[in-house]
Design an enzyme around this catalytic site. Structure first.
Site, mmCIF file in Angstrom:
data_model
loop_
_atom_site.group_PDB
_atom_site.id
_atom_site.type_symbol
_atom_site.label_atom_id
_atom_site.label_comp_id
_atom_site.label_asym_id
_atom_site.label_seq_id
_atom_site.Cartn_x
_atom_site.Cartn_y
_atom_site.Cartn_z
ATOM 1 N N ASP A 1 48.832 41.269 -14.123
ATOM 2 C CA ASP A 1 48.538 41.979 -15.311
ATOM 3 C C ASP A 1 47.326 41.508 -16.072
ATOM 4 O O ASP A 1 47.168 40.270 -16.402
ATOM 5 C CB ASP A 1 49.528 42.141 -16.228
ATOM 6 C CG ASP A 1 50.864 42.800 -16.031
ATOM 7 O OD1 ASP A 1 51.061 42.805 -14.814
ATOM 8 O OD2 ASP A 1 51.625 42.715 -16.785
ATOM 9 N N SER B 1 52.883 38.934 -20.724
ATOM 10 C CA SER B 1 51.575 39.552 -20.972
ATOM 11 C C SER B 1 51.588 39.739 -22.529
ATOM 12 O O SER B 1 52.407 40.007 -23.340
ATOM 13 C CB SER B 1 51.538 40.961 -20.390
ATOM 14 O OG SER B 1 51.449 40.849 -18.782
ATOM 15 N N GLU C 1 56.685 49.264 -19.223
ATOM 16 C CA GLU C 1 55.933 47.981 -19.439
ATOM 17 C C GLU C 1 54.526 48.247 -19.952
ATOM 18 O O GLU C 1 53.992 49.582 -19.732
ATOM 19 C CB GLU C 1 55.920 47.374 -17.931
ATOM 20 C CG GLU C 1 57.041 46.848 -17.640
ATOM 21 C CD GLU C 1 56.944 45.719 -16.502
ATOM 22 O OE1 GLU C 1 57.311 44.463 -16.643
ATOM 23 O OE2 GLU C 1 56.541 45.795 -15.386
#
Length: 483
Positions: free
Chosen positions: A42, A102, A219
């Site tokens: 990510d 993240s 997500e």
């Protein structure tokens, strides 16, 4: 020895150990951001701070598999020329010992601040999750401030990826979540100081606002204004394939609506996929000093044939997309390569009013390894128009059925596999081809297809074809290289 220092030292040693092996890979990309070694996923903390763009990324330096993630770090003055910076975060503390997951970056009184998820697992694999804060005065060296938010009631430990922004002197944060009933959600919080957070409510999710069975985990949410609308960009896990939609293991898209900051609820329309290709996930946006809404995406998908990528033998895997600018056009997000990428152009060749008539055809000097191809279609009097790249990727527009298709050979079976979308007309095709990737922008960004590709040999061929009629088009090509 300090654990943070020791982990960073070990990561840098892995980079030095495999640097030559990584760079010898024929599939190493020319104009995309990649991990120096190991696995990249990510994009994190994307921001323009003090005039310089910063892009952090999820990074496992020790394996080409997912594990305890670090935050790698690149910076750039122009979105084209990137510099590898020091490792920003290593999983050294009790609240992040299994990964600095993240998150995002903001500026607060001149300080660059990172908000991220600390991932913790016990010996039985049970997960704990914490939202954490780190700060930097110079944009390179970060001091961890610890946990700022613990798991609220009603949610499972799949609760992560904080995206933070400021509105009317107040901070807001959206987090990707899963309820105890295994329903995917995006959840909104507010704060006056980035350290004390109050739960406002669920923005959107499964079994809310008419979304039935819409994923068990959401997500990497991103919530921002585009035009006069609020956009929720999110990657739901658990969507079922439907026609041409949701063909990847996990998928990414967006809702357009109006956010009530008092209740946290987003009144929204239908979910729309952002990218139709084989590898695109977990994008993150920022606004730069020019007022542009910019995006980077991960050119990969979790658990989707990751162990089959041929780059693994050279100790690296995955890359970022090229940076893109987002605009809202007629109720749809259009994506276009940022203007600065034109600085990469070299050795222009053109073919005006080219005719392709029921044949496979090549044109002199139209070949390459890393290039941009721009095709303006003047007329399609054929059932279908086809472009074949490197003898391994097929781009097909079936005018009769109004369907655009990207086809490649499966990494798993070697057989053809496709991604498609409905497209009522096709006037412009802009293609960015790198050594092992392709990004296709149709009709000035109306639809985008992002994918990896691994031709069996280095093959520069570009072939055009038509079926049952002729196509009239003008073609431009540039080689793309860093200065």
């Amino acid at each position: 020895m300090d654990r943070n220092y020791d982990l960073i030292r070990q990561a840098e040693e892995m980079f030095k150990k495999y640097k030559d092996v990584v760079n010898e890979d024929e599939y190493r990309l020319h104009f995309h951001l990649m991990p120096p070694v190991g696995l990249l996923n990510d994009p994190n903390g994307f921001i323009q701070w003090q005039g310089r763009y910063h892009l952090f990324y999820q990074w496992n330096p020790f394996q080409t598999a997912h594990g305890a993630k670090f935050w790698g770090h690149y910076s750039s003055s122009n979105l084209v020329d990137w510099r590898k910076e020091k490792i920003a975060l290593a999983p050294s503390e009790w609240y992040e010992k299994n990964g600095c997951y993240s998150g995002s970056a903001v500026e607060d009184n001149g300080i660059l601040k990172l908000l991220y998820t600390g991932n913790v697992k016990d010996e039985y694999g049970n997960r704990e999750t914490y939202q954490c804060l780190a700060e930097s005065e110079n944009g390179v060296d970060f001091i961890k401030k610890g946990v700022v938010l613990r798991l609220p009631e009603g949610y499972s430990a799949h609760f992560r990826d904080p995206k933070v922004w400021k509105r009317n002197e107040k901070w807001f944060m959206v987090i990707g979540a899963q309820t105890k009933q295994l329903e995917g959600r995006a959840v909104l919080f507010a704060s006056n100081n980035l350290e004390d957070w109050t739960l406002i409510g669920d923005v959107a999710g499964t079994n809310l606002n008419g979304l039935q069975n819409f994923g068990y985990m959401w997500e990497c949410p991103d919530l921002f204004r585009l035009g006069d609308n609020d956009i929720l960009l999110v990657s739901p896990q658990g969507l079922q394939r439907t026609g041409m939609l949701y063909q990847n293991v996990y998928n990414t898209g967006y809702f357009i609506g109006t956010l009530d900051y008092e209740t946290g609820k987003l009144e929204h329309g239908n979910f729309q996929e952002l990218d139709r290709g084989f590898e695109f996930y977990a994008p993150q946006t920022t606004v730069d000093e020019k007022g542009r809404r910019l995006l980077f995406g991960w050119m990969g998908v979790p658990e989707q044939d990751e162990d089959l990528h041929p780059t693994i033998s050279h100790h690296w895997i995955h890359a970022m997309t090229i940076p893109r600018e987002l605009k809202l056009v007629n109720g749809q997000i259009y994506q276009n390569p940022v203007e600065e990428l034109k600085k990469l152009r070299r050795n222009k060749v053109s073919k005006n009013n080219a005719i392709v008539h029921e044949e496979k055809k090549t044109f002199a000097s139209f070949e390459g390894t890393a290039y941009e191809l721009l095709i303006n279609i003047h007329e399609i009097k054929a059932e279908a128009f086809e472009i074949i790249l490197k003898d391994s990727v097929w781009i097909i527009y079936n005018k009769k059925e109004c369907v655009f298709t990207l086809e490649r050979k499966s990494m798993k079976t070697g057989e053809p596999e496709i991604r498609q979308c409905k497209l009522s007309n096709l006037s412009i095709i802009q293609i960015f081809v790198d050594t092992s990737s392709i990004e296709i922008f149709l009709n000035d960004g109306q639809e985008v297809f992002t994918s990896r590709m691994f031709p069996s040999v280095k093959n520069p061929n570009i072939t055009f074809g038509s079926y049952h009629g002729k196509v009239l088009c003008s073609i431009q090509k540039w080689d793309l290289h860093q200065q």
